[in-house]
Design an enzyme around this catalytic site. Sequence first.
Site, PDB file in Angstrom:
ATOM      1  N   HIS A  68       0.927  -1.131  -0.072  1.00 50.80           N
ATOM      2  CA  HIS A  68       0.079   0.018  -0.049  1.00 50.80           C
ATOM      3  C   HIS A  68       0.821   1.204  -0.039  1.00 50.80           C
ATOM      4  CE1 HIS A  68      -3.961  -2.032   0.485  1.00 50.80           C
ATOM      5  NE2 HIS A  68      -3.199  -2.623   0.969  1.00 50.80           N
TER       6      HIS A  68
ATOM      7  N   HIS B 133      -0.231 -15.760   8.453  1.00 54.08           N
ATOM      8  CA  HIS B 133       0.620 -15.051   7.626  1.00 54.08           C
ATOM      9  C   HIS B 133       1.974 -14.392   8.315  1.00 54.08           C
ATOM     10  CE1 HIS B 133       0.793 -11.080   5.226  1.00 54.08           C
ATOM     11  NE2 HIS B 133      -0.364 -11.612   4.415  1.00 54.08           N
TER      12      HIS B 133
ATOM     13  N   ASP C 142      -7.934 -13.187  -2.789  1.00 58.20           N
ATOM     14  CA  ASP C 142      -8.323 -14.224  -3.550  1.00 58.20           C
ATOM     15  C   ASP C 142      -8.834 -15.568  -2.708  1.00 58.20           C
ATOM     16  OD1 ASP C 142      -7.029 -13.575  -6.532  1.00 58.20           O
ATOM     17  OD2 ASP C 142      -5.690 -12.692  -5.145  1.00 58.20           O
TER      18      ASP C 142
END
Length: 477
Positions: A17, A104, A420
Amino acid sequence: MSTFGTIFRVSTFGESHCKGVGAIVDGVPPGLELTEADIQPQLTRRRPGQSTLTTPRNEADKVTILSGTEFGRTLGTPIGLFVPNEDQRPGDYKEMSAVPRPGHADYTYQLKYGTRASSGGGRSSARETIGRVAAGAIAEKWLFQTYGTRIVTWVNSVGSVGIPEDVVAEHGCGWTREEVDRLGALVLLRDPARFPIDLAALTGADAAPKAAELQRKADAEQAFLAAAEEDATPAYRDASGAIYTRSGALIASPPANVAGWATDDLVSLRCPHPPTACRMATLIRHVKAAKDSIGGTLTTMCTGVPPALGEPVFDRLEAKLAHAMLSLPATKGFEIGTGFRGTHMRGSAHNDAFTANSTPGGGKLTTKTNNAGGTLGGISVGTPIQFSVALKAVSTIGQAQSTSTFDGVDTVLEAKGRHDPCVLPRAPPLLEGMTALVLADAAMMQRTRLGGSNTIADPSLIVDEANGHADKKARAQ
């Protein structure tokens, strides 16, 4: 580190980002014709928002060459590549500022650096791979012009749904990239008599009609998901016009009005076997509805790879390929040739017998089979290099998950954002790019041994020359 390669070197930069991502590519020979048009196709193949089964993040991923070229040719100096981040929504990640996502890299980045990007995973985001894909496109062009090398990756399985082994074997050296994209693209079908969708209303500005049509579309998807696996209703149409059920069965006699069933939903699976692609699409649609994710495997085939590439002992070609593949996000496995399946074979069956080679540019010998996957002793043989890579399910999902805050307090995380349900269809350009980087670097390493020549030395000539030197030394004594 963020640099890969020895002679053909690539350094990537940027977070998910920030203002943009990109790469610095060093070691590209001067004089190579290169513009953005050579790089953009691969970035377009990996971009988000390609279908209803991928993240809706809308990024054009348009690349700009900042340096290293003039008048459409490389200068031999570092090539700067930049792709802006245009569809940023850091606010989607505010729930995760104090909570590491299960599966993650949030937690390990915090451990390593004492800080981390607060949104989107930062450098651990798949957007980092844009620089790799762009650099790989340059390497791929040089490899093709120099050796005729072609690199193609396809989706081999999603979850437990995979292309039958006999189908893969039948295609020998695999499919072309055009076939992977074309055969793996499906149009979703919907009976308009049951679910009439007004496309104009969906794209219009008025909120009420749009909301009504979105609900119709959601109802149609729910009806599809509720149907039995053996339901024979037309569900998909492939590029040739063939009609399939939800389970990939070919419908020989579809309804006469089936042409009117086509929706605006084009699903790109990049699985070049349409019946399997249909089954994959159905599985991913179920996974998406459950706010979950799923992984799978990809297979890469490289043809036109010259022999003698690879550096014994630690920098074997397959070791460099494994390094490259496992450096990609979500990768959890690598196997070359028959891989783990080859452990079930005896040596008499697994050994690739040599035979005379008639292919120009290769050595005097080739092999009758290719169980080794194109290398022996870590050095390329000249036969196609084939390997497979396993990708785990995407970590960020919409389901509520039990986890802990960074301070060790038990909590529940329900991630928002755009993700996704299955990243496999967008992954082929990543593997193709990293493969090209490995092969280009290995080829340049070999060229240093040959005085910059593109021709691979004939092993028999090397032996003769060595024997000749030995004879001269013996006579001198």
